[in-house]
Design an enzyme around this catalytic site. Structure first.
Site, mmCIF file in Angstrom:
data_model
loop_
_atom_site.group_PDB
_atom_site.id
_atom_site.type_symbol
_atom_site.label_atom_id
_atom_site.label_comp_id
_atom_site.label_asym_id
_atom_site.label_seq_id
_atom_site.Cartn_x
_atom_site.Cartn_y
_atom_site.Cartn_z
ATOM 1 N N ASN A 173 5.349 0.756 -10.934
ATOM 2 C CA ASN A 173 5.694 1.365 -9.380
ATOM 3 C C ASN A 173 6.783 2.147 -9.613
ATOM 4 O O ASN A 173 6.991 3.361 -8.871
ATOM 5 C CB ASN A 173 6.061 0.118 -8.596
ATOM 6 C CG ASN A 173 4.751 -0.690 -7.758
ATOM 7 O OD1 ASN A 173 3.882 -0.392 -8.013
ATOM 8 N ND2 ASN A 173 5.140 -1.887 -7.499
ATOM 9 N N THR B 145 8.269 -11.719 -2.662
ATOM 10 C CA THR B 145 9.705 -11.460 -3.532
ATOM 11 C C THR B 145 10.306 -10.346 -2.844
ATOM 12 O O THR B 145 10.549 -9.260 -3.392
ATOM 13 C CB THR B 145 9.411 -11.175 -5.085
ATOM 14 O OG1 THR B 145 8.661 -10.153 -5.050
ATOM 15 C CG2 THR B 145 8.694 -12.491 -5.611
ATOM 16 N N CYS C 225 6.344 -2.653 -1.394
ATOM 17 C CA CYS C 225 6.250 -2.852 -2.946
ATOM 18 C C CYS C 225 7.194 -1.720 -3.380
ATOM 19 O O CYS C 225 8.326 -2.055 -4.060
ATOM 20 C CB CYS C 225 4.822 -2.483 -3.428
ATOM 21 S SG CYS C 225 3.804 -3.993 -3.066
ATOM 22 N N THR D 121 5.268 -9.789 -7.840
ATOM 23 C CA THR D 121 6.048 -8.898 -8.746
ATOM 24 C C THR D 121 7.285 -9.607 -8.703
ATOM 25 O O THR D 121 8.212 -9.610 -7.682
ATOM 26 C CB THR D 121 6.262 -7.432 -8.096
ATOM 27 O OG1 THR D 121 4.755 -6.901 -7.798
ATOM 28 C CG2 THR D 121 6.960 -6.549 -8.928
ATOM 29 N N GLY E 131 5.982 15.156 1.016
ATOM 30 C CA GLY E 131 6.066 14.796 2.162
ATOM 31 C C GLY E 131 7.257 13.921 2.605
ATOM 32 O O GLY E 131 8.300 14.075 2.282
ATOM 33 N N LYS F 136 -0.907 -19.088 9.938
ATOM 34 C CA LYS F 136 -1.513 -18.249 9.051
ATOM 35 C C LYS F 136 -2.631 -19.276 8.703
ATOM 36 O O LYS F 136 -3.986 -18.459 8.432
ATOM 37 C CB LYS F 136 -0.661 -17.953 7.816
ATOM 38 C CG LYS F 136 0.270 -16.618 8.169
ATOM 39 C CD LYS F 136 0.847 -16.527 6.791
ATOM 40 C CE LYS F 136 1.920 -15.558 6.802
ATOM 41 N NZ LYS F 136 2.456 -15.222 5.261
ATOM 42 N N ASP G 116 -0.362 -22.496 2.166
ATOM 43 C CA ASP G 116 0.761 -21.651 2.964
ATOM 44 C C ASP G 116 1.500 -22.724 3.791
ATOM 45 O O ASP G 116 0.907 -23.742 4.375
ATOM 46 C CB ASP G 116 0.374 -20.594 3.722
ATOM 47 C CG ASP G 116 1.438 -19.508 4.041
ATOM 48 O OD1 ASP G 116 2.308 -20.043 4.671
ATOM 49 O OD2 ASP G 116 1.153 -18.240 3.360
#
Length: 440
Positions: free
Chosen positions: A215, A86, A267, A122, A260, A35, A30
């Site tokens: 998705n 992304t 995502c 993705t 709901g 991190k 990274d």
């Protein structure tokens, strides 16, 4: 095998730790030193149940380490996983691929042996093909690009990595080394294949489309039941019973039919928008035009809850004291990206209410996004002198609540169940005004 994983966010850190759990020698990479330092100490920079023990076990075993050095990563392995974000472009529906491009542009010139870059992120269909051209133009050795989409559910990411429903691998069949790429991936996932996890070998475009199509389907199913709930509200029908009845049909199933507040997170919202944008670029926007209404239905649920809150306090939110239970987009997560709960809290505050938010895990992330909201450290503190209580994330801590828990602290016994997760008869018996979405 020796592997690298580029990107140590939610996807990358999980994949790196789980690949080490499968016995591989893994380096996570990274550009963020913070991190890398946290992960190297066995601390995840986000909440995901079960991940930290896997992380620490493999750090201690020497199978896992983290670095900011691309040259170190390039020298470590011939198989490199790509797990960077992304996000949605600002002001557009399209996905922003700058992080994906940055990894390929930095890594490819450093490769000294024939290698494969395996995408997990993705991406819009056609990205993998373009990355292959990009990588080979920058490298002095043969570089293949394959795509192995992730299907992680936040809160279940470790299980979904180590025992997924299926494994999908897209390769460029026109390339001479396509069979070699498939062999590498089969070796990486040998334990999963031995457990008879289905393995589907496809072309690059199909692999890219599998994730975004999944998705889009889930988003459509959620928005469908929320659209039906609007009709239920107009007729006095009960959407929860209706969903139960639909769920007995094996062709439909009960999962993702909970009406709901709708979907959010990092995502589904951005992926269906990117799908629409890419389809438009390909001249097939008419084929997914329905996704625009899926998105509209989902966003409409948020304003619906704001309107319900206003009615609950007499018509105007100005000066009302509103308790919001839940800030994460779903339980067992601290992710507040495009969170319906936090979005509703912010809108209610903009209408002049005093809003106090409590979430078991997402308060710190919420404060960074909405610093002007009030934040509590417990349910009781959040609900102190509340004129209305909103349950917007279905944490177990909230679904277990009863009227007797809140009676001593609220000013008005009024509750809005934004996830239809409470036992409404119990609350009404306790003298509360209960309102759900799509329920009488």
């Amino acid at each position: 095998m020796r592997l690298t994983v580029f990107g140590t966010g939610y996807l990358g850190a999980t994949h790196a730790a789980c690949m080490a759990e499968l016995g591989h020698d893994v380096v996570g990479v990274d550009v963020d030193p913070g991190k890398v330092a946290k992960l190297s100490d066995g601390v995840t920079p986000f909440f995901e149940p079960g991940l930290e023990p896997v992380l620490r076990r493999n750090l201690d075993a020497g199978r896992l380490r983290f670095t900011t050095s691309y040259p170190e990563a390039a020298a470590h392995a011939d198989v490199h996983f790509l797990g960077v974000g992304t996000p949605q472009k600002k002001g557009e529906y399209a996905a922003d691929l700058k992080y994906v491009h940055a990894v390929v542009d930095s890594l490819a010139p450093l490769l000294e042996r024939p290698s494969v870059i395996i995408g997990k992120s993705t991406v819009p269909v056609g990205t993998a093909r373009d990355l292959g051209v990009r990588a080979r133009a920058a490298a002095s050795v043969d570089v293949e690009v394959a795509w192995n989409p992730e299907f992680l559910r936040e809160g279940f990411a470790v299980k979904d990595t180590l025992r997924p429903d299926r494994l999908v691998l897209g390769v460029d069949g026109a390339r001479e080394r396509a069979d070699w790429v498939a062999e590498q991936v089969r070796e990486i996932y040998a334990e999963l294949l031995a457990a008879e996890i289905p393995f589907l070998l496809t072309d690059l475009a199909t692999a890219e489309l599998v994730k975004v199509s999944a998705n889009a389907f889930l988003a459509t199913k959620i928005s469908f039941i929320n659209a039906v709930s609007e009709v239920c509200e107009a007729t006095g029908a009960d959407v929860t019973v209706l969903a139960d009845a639909l769920g007995y049909d094996a062709r439909i199933g009960r999962r993702f039919l909970n009406a709901g507040l709708g979907f959010g997170g990092g995502c589904l919202p951005k992926d269906i928008r990117a799908f629409m944008a890419r389809s438009g670029e390909l001249g097939a926007d008419h084929a997914v035009a329905f996704l625009r209404e899926v998105d509209n239905i989902n966003m409409r649920r948020r304003t619906k809850v704001v309107d319900m809150a206003a009615r609950a306090v007499g018509g105007s939110l100005l000066g009302a004291n509103v308790a919001v239970l839940g800030a994460a987009f779903k339980p067992e997560s601290d992710d507040v990206r495009d969170s319906p709960a936090l979005n509703v809290a912010g809108m209610i505050q903009l209408h002049g209410a005093v809003v106090t938010v409590y979430d078991p895990k997402a308060v710190d992330n919420s404060r960074r996004v909405f610093p002007t909201l009030n934040y509590a450290t417990s349910v009781a503190e959040a609900c102190d002198r509340a004129d209305v209580v909103l349950v917007l994330t279905e944490w177990d801590e909230f679904t277990a609540l009863g009227p007797e828990d809140l009676n001593p602290v609220v000013r008005t016994r009024s509750i809005i169940d934004g996830r239809n997760c409470l036992e409404r008869a119990r609350w009404r018996r306790g003298g509360w005004v209960y309102a759900g979405l799509g329920t009488p």
